[in-house]
Scaffold this active site. Structure first.
Site, PDB file in Angstrom:
ATOM      1  N   HIS A   1      51.690  12.893-118.706  1.00  0.00           N
ATOM      2  CA  HIS A   1      51.168  11.754-117.937  1.00  0.00           C
ATOM      3  C   HIS A   1      51.801  10.513-118.568  1.00  0.00           C
ATOM      4  O   HIS A   1      52.061  10.508-119.784  1.00  0.00           O
ATOM      5  CB  HIS A   1      49.656  11.564-118.086  1.00  0.00           C
ATOM      6  CG  HIS A   1      48.810  12.685-117.581  1.00  0.00           C
ATOM      7  ND1 HIS A   1      48.552  13.796-118.314  1.00  0.00           N
ATOM      8  CD2 HIS A   1      48.126  12.826-116.424  1.00  0.00           C
ATOM      9  CE1 HIS A   1      47.744  14.598-117.625  1.00  0.00           C
ATOM     10  NE2 HIS A   1      47.472  14.028-116.478  1.00  0.00           N
TER      11      HIS A   1
ATOM     12  N   ASP B   1      50.108   9.614-121.743  1.00  0.00           N
ATOM     13  CA  ASP B   1      50.242  10.502-122.907  1.00  0.00           C
ATOM     14  C   ASP B   1      51.375  10.038-123.801  1.00  0.00           C
ATOM     15  O   ASP B   1      51.298  10.113-125.021  1.00  0.00           O
ATOM     16  CB  ASP B   1      50.581  11.944-122.484  1.00  0.00           C
ATOM     17  CG  ASP B   1      49.590  12.516-121.510  1.00  0.00           C
ATOM     18  OD1 ASP B   1      48.425  12.107-121.554  1.00  0.00           O
ATOM     19  OD2 ASP B   1      49.997  13.371-120.700  1.00  0.00           O
TER      20      ASP B   1
ATOM     21  N   HIS C   1      40.729  25.460-112.104  1.00  0.00           N
ATOM     22  CA  HIS C   1      40.347  24.718-110.900  1.00  0.00           C
ATOM     23  C   HIS C   1      39.974  25.702-109.796  1.00  0.00           C
ATOM     24  O   HIS C   1      39.038  25.460-109.024  1.00  0.00           O
ATOM     25  CB  HIS C   1      41.479  23.814-110.416  1.00  0.00           C
ATOM     26  CG  HIS C   1      41.830  22.720-111.381  1.00  0.00           C
ATOM     27  ND1 HIS C   1      42.799  21.785-111.128  1.00  0.00           N
ATOM     28  CD2 HIS C   1      41.333  22.404-112.606  1.00  0.00           C
ATOM     29  CE1 HIS C   1      42.893  20.939-112.137  1.00  0.00           C
ATOM     30  NE2 HIS C   1      42.017  21.310-113.054  1.00  0.00           N
TER      31      HIS C   1
END
Ligand code: XUL
Ligand code: CO
Length: 443
Positions: free
Chosen positions: A102, A105, A272
């Protein structure tokens, strides 16, 4: 380059299943050719920057437990470079081909949007230098549009158009950086693109905003000539109570609604899938059936906790089924298997994150080899082919081709005096066949 917490570890090598050393690969033989290409090209393993370099053991009940030298006070860019030095040393130790990040990050957060973007580009330059020295490539980049309080009511779906604009500017720059670093994909996970309560939510309005945002992303991808895939990562909830990208089927409907089904694929994450009440292989099979499988985030949940614990995978049966459906869907192409997984809070030794990846890569490799062997031997596929064989002959072919009307089907059914008989679904026979393959000594 500074000495890092990973610098003293040797690169993990493949030694095969008979080796009794802990930090070796027993099954991940990167160059072993299976189904026409090396294992490393099928699996395209990736290390997640956020879990392995940023996550510090914090949970809702307690603070950091993992010592991160780059999280101390100091010059933010110097600390981000220290983190990058450690990251690339970790990639060297693991000898896995890719990483993912990201924006947040790898680059420090600034005081304003302009400073955020400046930091991102400064750090992208540094990452590019590192990538000249090390062999690790970028699987995908993404933007964190969920941690900062400005995103508490969503990013592209925020009631405030300025948050949409902030998100658009951030994603534009993240896509630029992903392209600059040779990324194979750009991922959008909408952590807060959903709602906490429908009481304060105009769902139609928010879906229109999300559709516009995605259309802009696709348009920009073509404008800059980014030849990677754009991927949506479905998740049903957490941190929201309902996330719009609930699962693969929901994402497909959304893509259809905005005419983007040929442009965007899915990045599917095991934990997920289970949060959505599905198995990982269900999500992969659905994406395969709809032609939108893009990439995989590898991890597992904890059935006893029921939330997104992002643990490293350890279930061979589940992973073999996932790999089977991944191969049947045509493989991952530009996607890969990204370890979106973190070590537990008590696992604060640098060595722990190495053990975690070694186990995860070996499990996936073993699962892939078993799935490939199952397909090669053909016994399992033969059962499925036989089950649907009726659809390959006679008028059934015309039915599927849309050549027969409802009335014509009725007429033929009566004329042929059809009398279909129940047939066994052979579930237990299939389970035994799979169990023998999955737990076999020989792979
Ligand atoms: C969150 C999650 C993210 C995405 C990237 O559950 O999986 O890490 O993979 O934003
Ligand atoms: Co993920």
């Amino acid at each position: 380059m500074s000495e890092t917490v990973f610098s003293n570890f040797d690169t993990v090598k493949f030694e095969g299943p008979t080796s009794d050393k802990a930090l070796v690969y027993q099954y991940y033989d990167a160059d072993r050719v299976v189904l026409g290409k090396p294992l490393k090209e099928h699996l395209r393993f990736s290390v997640a920057y956020w879990h392995s370099l940023v996550m510090n053991g914090t949970d809702p009940f307690g603070g950091p437990t993992i010592d991160r030298p780059w999280m101390k006070a100091g010059d933010p860019i110097a600390l981000a470079k220290l983190k990058a030095d450690a990251a690339f040393e970790l990639f060297r130790v693991l000898d896995l081909p890719f990483y993912c990040f990201h924006d947040m990050d790898m680059a420090p957060t600034g005081e304003c949007l302009a400073e955020n973007l400046r930091n991102l580009h400064t750090m992208a330059e540094y990452m590019a230098e590192k990538m000249q020295i090390y062999s690790t490539q970028l699987l995908w980049g993404t933007a964190n549009l969920f941690s900062h309080p400005r995103f508490m009511a969503g990013a592209s779906t925020n009631p405030d158009p300025e948050v949409f604009a902030w998100s658009a500017a951030t994603v534009k720059n993240c896509m630029d950086v992903t392209k600059q670093l040779g990324g194979s994909n750009y991922v959008l996970w909408g952590g807060r693109e959903g709602y906490e309560t429908l009481l304060n939510t105009n769902m139609h309005q928010e879906l229109e905003q999300m559709g516009r945002f995605l259309s802009l992303v696709v348009e920009y991808k073509h404008k800059i000539g980014f030849d990677g895939q754009i991927l949506i990562e479905p998740k049903p909830k957490e941190p929201t109570s309902h996330q719009y990208d609930f699962d693969t089927a929901t994402v497909y409907a959304f893509l259809k609604r905005f005419g983007l089904e040929g442009e965007v694929r899915v990045n599917l994450e095991a934990n997920h899938a289970t949060l959505a009440g599905h198995s990982f292989e269900h999500e992969i099979a659905t994406a395969g059936a709809l032609g939108i499988l893009g990439s995989l985030d590898i991890n597992r949940g904890d059935a006893l906790l029921g939330w997104d614990t992002d643990q490293f995978p350890n279930d061979l049966w589940t992973m073999t089924m996932a790999m089977y459906h991944m191969i049947k869907a045509g493989g991952l192409g530009k996607g890969g298997c990204n370890f979106d997984a973190k070590v537990r809070r008590q696992s604060f030794d640098p060595e722990d994150v190495i053990h975690a990846h070694v186990g995860g890569a070996d499990l996936c490799a073993r699962a892939f080899l078993t799935a490939a062997k199952l397909i090669d031997e053909g016994k399992y596929d033969a059962i499925l082919i036989e089950r649907y064989a009726g659809w390959k002959t006679g008028s059934a072919v015309d039915v599927l081709a849309g050549k027969l009307s409802l009335e014509k089907i009725e007429e033929m059914a009566l004329e042929n005096k059809i009398n279909p008989q129940p047939k066994s679904g052979k579930q237990e026979q299939i389970e035994n066949l799979l169990a023998r393959a999955i737990y076999s000594e020989k792979i």
